[in-house]
Design a protein around this motif. Structure first.
Motif, PDB file in Angstrom:
ATOM      1  N   ASP A 284       0.828  -1.214   0.000  1.00  0.00           N
ATOM      2  CA  ASP A 284       0.000   0.000   0.000  1.00  0.00           C
ATOM      3  C   ASP A 284       0.850   1.246   0.000  1.00  0.00           C
ATOM      4  OD1 ASP A 284      -2.695  -0.951   0.084  1.00  0.00           O
ATOM      5  OD2 ASP A 284      -2.265  -1.696   2.088  1.00  0.00           O
ATOM      6  N   SER A 285       1.759   1.285   0.941  1.00  0.00           N
ATOM      7  CA  SER A 285       2.602   2.449   1.073  1.00  0.00           C
ATOM      8  C   SER A 285       3.432   2.668  -0.187  1.00  0.00           C
ATOM      9  CB  SER A 285       3.472   2.233   2.303  1.00  0.00           C
ATOM     10  OG  SER A 285       4.721   2.786   2.178  1.00  0.00           O
ATOM     11  N   ASN A 286       3.929   1.613  -0.767  1.00  0.00           N
ATOM     12  CA  ASN A 286       4.772   1.764  -1.955  1.00  0.00           C
ATOM     13  C   ASN A 286       4.032   2.426  -3.110  1.00  0.00           C
ATOM     14  OD1 ASN A 286       6.816   0.556  -0.506  1.00  0.00           O
ATOM     15  ND2 ASN A 286       6.620  -1.434  -1.487  1.00  0.00           N
ATOM     16  N   SER A 310       1.904  -3.477   6.975  1.00  0.00           N
ATOM     17  CA  SER A 310       0.871  -2.494   6.622  1.00  0.00           C
ATOM     18  C   SER A 310       1.512  -1.139   6.348  1.00  0.00           C
ATOM     19  CB  SER A 310      -0.146  -2.341   7.747  1.00  0.00           C
ATOM     20  OG  SER A 310       0.467  -1.753   8.892  1.00  0.00           O
ATOM     21  N   ASP A 311       2.681  -0.908   6.976  1.00  0.00           N
ATOM     22  CA  ASP A 311       3.357   0.381   6.901  1.00  0.00           C
ATOM     23  C   ASP A 311       2.403   1.554   7.056  1.00  0.00           C
ATOM     24  OD1 ASP A 311       5.429   2.181   6.805  1.00  0.00           O
ATOM     25  OD2 ASP A 311       5.442   2.297   4.624  1.00  0.00           O
ATOM     26  N   ILE A 312       1.474   1.462   8.007  1.00  0.00           N
ATOM     27  CA  ILE A 312       0.721   2.696   8.264  1.00  0.00           C
ATOM     28  C   ILE A 312       1.710   3.719   8.783  1.00  0.00           C
ATOM     29  CG2 ILE A 312      -1.381   1.389   8.791  1.00  0.00           C
ATOM     30  CD1 ILE A 312      -0.901   2.460  11.739  1.00  0.00           C
ATOM     31  N   ALA A 313       1.614   5.015   8.407  1.00  0.00           N
ATOM     32  CA  ALA A 313       0.509   5.581   7.682  1.00  0.00           C
ATOM     33  C   ALA A 313       0.925   5.964   6.254  1.00  0.00           C
ATOM     34  CB  ALA A 313      -0.027   6.786   8.411  1.00  0.00           C
ATOM     35  N   GLY A 314       2.068   5.450   5.750  1.00  0.00           N
ATOM     36  CA  GLY A 314       2.279   5.499   4.309  1.00  0.00           C
ATOM     37  C   GLY A 314       1.270   4.555   3.677  1.00  0.00           C
ATOM     38  N   GLY A 315       1.076   3.400   4.346  1.00  0.00           N
ATOM     39  CA  GLY A 315      -0.030   2.508   4.003  1.00  0.00           C
ATOM     40  C   GLY A 315      -1.304   3.042   4.626  1.00  0.00           C
ATOM     41  N   ASP A 316      -2.430   2.781   4.000  1.00  0.00           N
ATOM     42  CA  ASP A 316      -3.696   3.314   4.512  1.00  0.00           C
ATOM     43  C   ASP A 316      -4.581   2.219   5.102  1.00  0.00           C
ATOM     44  OD1 ASP A 316      -3.529   2.725   1.646  1.00  0.00           O
ATOM     45  OD2 ASP A 316      -5.675   3.112   1.605  1.00  0.00           O
ATOM     46  N   SER A 326      -3.715  -6.217  -1.181  1.00  0.00           N
ATOM     47  CA  SER A 326      -2.861  -5.221  -1.834  1.00  0.00           C
ATOM     48  C   SER A 326      -1.566  -5.845  -2.344  1.00  0.00           C
ATOM     49  CB  SER A 326      -2.532  -4.086  -0.863  1.00  0.00           C
ATOM     50  OG  SER A 326      -3.704  -3.400  -0.503  1.00  0.00           O
ATOM     51  N   ALA A 327      -1.035  -6.797  -1.600  1.00  0.00           N
ATOM     52  CA  ALA A 327       0.186  -7.470  -2.046  1.00  0.00           C
ATOM     53  C   ALA A 327      -0.088  -8.252  -3.330  1.00  0.00           C
ATOM     54  CB  ALA A 327       0.707  -8.405  -0.956  1.00  0.00           C
ATOM     55  N   ILE A 328      -1.253  -8.871  -3.395  1.00  0.00           N
ATOM     56  CA  ILE A 328      -1.617  -9.605  -4.614  1.00  0.00           C
ATOM     57  C   ILE A 328      -1.765  -8.629  -5.771  1.00  0.00           C
ATOM     58  CG2 ILE A 328      -3.417 -11.005  -5.702  1.00  0.00           C
ATOM     59  CD1 ILE A 328      -3.899 -12.201  -2.839  1.00  0.00           C
ATOM     60  N   ARG A 329      -2.437  -7.509  -5.512  1.00  0.00           N
ATOM     61  CA  ARG A 329      -2.598  -6.499  -6.563  1.00  0.00           C
ATOM     62  C   ARG A 329      -1.256  -5.940  -7.023  1.00  0.00           C
ATOM     63  NH1 ARG A 329      -6.540  -4.165  -3.219  1.00  0.00           N
ATOM     64  NH2 ARG A 329      -8.417  -5.319  -3.752  1.00  0.00           N
ATOM     65  N   ALA A 330      -0.381  -5.649  -6.055  1.00  0.00           N
ATOM     66  CA  ALA A 330       0.939  -5.116  -6.419  1.00  0.00           C
ATOM     67  C   ALA A 330       1.683  -6.126  -7.281  1.00  0.00           C
ATOM     68  CB  ALA A 330       1.736  -4.786  -5.163  1.00  0.00           C
ATOM     69  N   SER A 331       1.518  -7.407  -6.975  1.00  0.00           N
ATOM     70  CA  SER A 331       2.222  -8.431  -7.763  1.00  0.00           C
ATOM     71  C   SER A 331       1.645  -8.509  -9.173  1.00  0.00           C
ATOM     72  CB  SER A 331       2.159  -9.783  -7.066  1.00  0.00           C
ATOM     73  OG  SER A 331       0.871 -10.358  -7.170  1.00  0.00           O
ATOM     74  N   LYS A 332       0.379  -8.159  -9.325  1.00  0.00           N
ATOM     75  CA  LYS A 332      -0.216  -8.139 -10.663  1.00  0.00           C
ATOM     76  C   LYS A 332       0.297  -6.921 -11.442  1.00  0.00           C
ATOM     77  CE  LYS A 332      -4.182 -11.005  -9.565  1.00  0.00           C
ATOM     78  NZ  LYS A 332      -5.636 -11.130  -9.286  1.00  0.00           N
ATOM     79  N   PRO A 348      -3.349 -18.139  -1.678  1.00  0.00           N
ATOM     80  CA  PRO A 348      -2.605 -18.911  -0.679  1.00  0.00           C
ATOM     81  C   PRO A 348      -1.196 -18.368  -0.426  1.00  0.00           C
ATOM     82  CG  PRO A 348      -3.774 -20.382  -2.145  1.00  0.00           C
ATOM     83  CD  PRO A 348      -3.936 -19.001  -2.713  1.00  0.00           C
ATOM     84  N   GLU A 349      -0.541 -17.881  -1.450  1.00  0.00           N
ATOM     85  CA  GLU A 349       0.789 -17.287  -1.247  1.00  0.00           C
ATOM     86  C   GLU A 349       0.709 -16.003  -0.432  1.00  0.00           C
ATOM     87  OE1 GLU A 349       3.460 -18.756  -5.073  1.00  0.00           O
ATOM     88  OE2 GLU A 349       2.069 -17.075  -5.376  1.00  0.00           O
ATOM     89  N   GLY A 350      -0.242 -15.152  -0.785  1.00  0.00           N
ATOM     90  CA  GLY A 350      -0.415 -13.907  -0.042  1.00  0.00           C
ATOM     91  C   GLY A 350      -0.720 -14.180   1.426  1.00  0.00           C
ATOM     92  N   TRP A 351      -1.571 -15.176   1.630  1.00  0.00           N
ATOM     93  CA  TRP A 351      -1.954 -15.527   2.998  1.00  0.00           C
ATOM     94  C   TRP A 351      -0.740 -16.032   3.790  1.00  0.00           C
ATOM     95  CZ3 TRP A 351      -5.894 -14.077   5.717  1.00  0.00           C
ATOM     96  CH2 TRP A 351      -6.147 -14.702   6.938  1.00  0.00           C
ATOM     97  N   TYR A 352       0.071 -16.815   3.161  1.00  0.00           N
ATOM     98  CA  TYR A 352       1.292 -17.322   3.804  1.00  0.00           C
ATOM     99  C   TYR A 352       2.197 -16.155   4.211  1.00  0.00           C
ATOM    100  CZ  TYR A 352       5.682 -19.879   4.424  1.00  0.00           C
ATOM    101  OH  TYR A 352       6.845 -20.391   4.949  1.00  0.00           O
TER     102      TYR A 352
END
Lengths: 423, 423
Positions: A284-286, A310-316, A326-332, A348-352
């Protein structure tokens, strides 16, 4: 003391794998997991069972990078790149934690919100304030959040008159903080040079010695943003890469957590792997501060330790359900923009990454492995539409994507039940 | 009939501009906005005022692209690119709407959820089923959602045995649907060829004639994904660009809405501008199914009409607060990856796209302009931490980023109050 939780138990015992046990039993003795069982073993017959019906019983989250002192600005100030963002928003917000009463009120709320969102392990930045840092640690421990917190060290390039400390102040404060946090049981100190541009060589050397002498873990930021990297290069012409500015002071080993690593190239990643450093991906923050998208697939393929923050508060988003999505989306995004077309993260990877991978930093084996301290949540998805039956894996995917306030019904942390939606 | 709403009134009267009137009055007579006033004009003295204290009074959302018949799969099936995703997930889900009882239950919930999330205007795809489409329109109208719904036309490349219709069936069903939806007041029919690969030339020509004869609006998909675009090229070797496959059948004018336009180049965008076609940016879906990130800044600079769509269930967020944040994030990705380094969307710009820009398709002037039908929401942010005072603009930014279930406290649609959290 026996804890038996019944429900649809889903865990991530390996990257990309989800084990599901419908109507299963998760058993802990004296707070230590004994196993997951499809039927209750004979030896537990007659023991009280906490029956959550069809609800999901999941590992709780580990959030390996967040700034407690930026929580007050969550969801605001998203219009600047990293270095400008620090000066305009983050530093003034952190400066407020000079006031212990303010710190108490804010950190109590943060601790509660972490638990209500199912996060039970953290590596967290406080601010440079010693008292506020101790208050944060107390409030986390009280709420049931475990892990590490760091008083931030920053003796150069800070915010004059707003947020600054001398090298001497910083060292003295660090020693006082270590002394004063001795009696905490679940929340331990972690050395926290803010990032290379914020710390003089003298302070870095001091922290490195301290880490070695007292066997302390270390957290900082690495290769987040192009201007930041260029700045580090100017500050340390002797280092050919950013990571070397930590390594040369003894702040680079298997107990080191480095946030972001967006621009870490093959060589920097090899250095992380060799030292056993954990990379914390903060999707998110990235995006919010326009840093980039980290090469997570490459890191995983190369065998690096990678967890999520989560890197709040650069992450929201404080909720790690959101951070996982968000990690899955960033990987896309990475897949769509990187010429190597790396595979995106599956659910499953994101969850891990959000659970087992982060827990590994605290010495746990992946999944609900026997021997782990009990960290678990119960998640209800009753309030979502139920148009057709879903597998446990599909229910987990939906939980990752569809944020549901109040869906976390119960939380166990370090063996202890710390939250129950019934009160 | 007089409606006077008091609160902190914020609106988007122009791209990038937010007007705020703390303790202001939004006044409507017979459902038509008269204006926003810092103090109540003399002529309304003594009239009952609905006082929301410090809550935000905002324009409601316009969601210009979503698939009602994919609502049951919201938040699942995110692991495939567009064309595979259609076959594996979307088509089988839509096929369930052959059952009117199923459709009634699902669509009732969807309509309620739209209102509770502050969306009062839509351009929505149904499925190919006529009865289910009529049910959807009824349920939306009953709940207070206004706008357009389309029975989907798809007479080729569908899902044999699961979801298919012949050209003749499609045409007959379309006529029946238009006839049967005549008496609806707030939800009107919109011609909906699914996308070029789904419709034979004969069907497209039929729809084009119908659009002209009955002055009907049109919605479809355009240039979403590279494989899709290549497929369209093969199907229509006479057309040099995707948009021409609509234009040549009379489906390309000022009442046309085209979802995605991720890969629309300068020439295609010029054709949109010339015809007055509205481009609907669907940031979540474009990332989830790995399509790309649309050139929104270029579109805006070139003067195209651009609005936002949740595009559930390729998108995973029904709430347009989320979609607004996703549009901003997508624009940051675009900035980071497009060599032209286009400026990202600011929060005021994102808010304009989610409200005023979409409302323009329904003939409204931007913001709470006098003469517009009253579409408004009351948003409470009481439950968020209030560590220091925020401006109305900062409160709006935070509302965009921090999804808050239940924060929408009241909704007016087409002049009528259709939701109040008190019941």
């Amino acid at each position: 003391m026996l804890t038996i939780i019944k429900g649809t138990i889903v865990s991530a015992p390996a990257l990309g794998r989800l084990d599901a046990t419908p109507n299963g039993y998760l058993v802990a003795e004296n707070g230590v997991i004994q196993g997951v069982f499809p039927t209750l073993p004979e030896r537990y017959a007659g023991a009280p069972v906490e029956d959550w019906g069809d609800d999901l019983v999941l590992q709780s989250f580990a959030d390996l990078h967040l700034h407690g002192a930026q929580y007050p600005m969550l969801g605001t100030g998203m219009d600047l790149p990293l270095l400008d963002w620090l000066n305009a928003y983050a530093f003034p917000t952190e400066a407020r934690f000079a006031d212990p009463d303010y710190a108490r009120a804010i950190y109590r709320r943060l601790a509660r919100e972490l638990i209500e969102n199912g996060t039970t392990r953290v590596c967290m930045f406080s601010s440079l304030h010693t008292d506020a840092t101790l208050i944060l640690m107390e409030e986390l421990e009280k709420a049931g959040v475990t892990g590490y917190v760091g008083k931030v060290n920053m003796d150069r390039n800070a915010a004059p008159g707003v947020l600054e400390e001398t090298t001497e102040d910083s060292e003295r404060a660090t020693l006082r903080w270590l002394e004063a946090s001795r009696d905490l049981r679940l929340v331990k100190p972690m050395l926290t040079p803010r990032f290379t541009p914020s710390c003089t060589d003298g302070l870095m050397a001091f922290l490195g010695r301290l880490a070695a002498e007292r066997d302390l873990p270390v957290q900082s930021h690495l290769s987040e943003n192009d201007r930041e990297i260029e700045w580090v290069r100017q500050l340390h012409p002797d280092c050919s890469q950013y990571w070397e500015t930590y390594a040369k002071f003894g702040l680079w080993n298997g107990r080191t957590v480095m946030a972001h690593c967006v621009w870490s190239d093959e060589r920097e990643r090899a250095a992380m792997k060799e030292a056993g450093v954990t990379a914390v991906h903060c999707p998110d923050s990235n995006v919010n501060v326009c840093s980039g998208t980290a090469p997570v697939r490459a890191m995983l393929d190369e065998g690096l330790k990678v967890a999520l923050g989560s890197d709040i508060a650069g992450g929201d988003h404080l909720s790690m359900f959101d951070v996982t999505a968000s990690a899955i989306r960033a990987s896309k995004v990475r897949r769509m923009t990187d010429p190597a077309r790396p595979a995106f993260l599956t659910v499953p990877e994101g969850w891990y990454l959000a659970t087992s991978a982060g827990a590994a930093f605290f010495g746990e084996a992946p999944g609900f492995a026997a021997g782990n301290p009990l960290h678990a949540i119960v998640l209800s998805d009753d309030e979502l539409p139920q148009p057709h039956p879903l597998t446990p894996q599909e229910r987990l995917e939906r939980a990752v994507y569809l944020r549901q306030k109040g869906a976390v019904r119960a939380v166990w942390s370090a063996g202890r039940k710390v939250f129950s939606a019934e009160g």
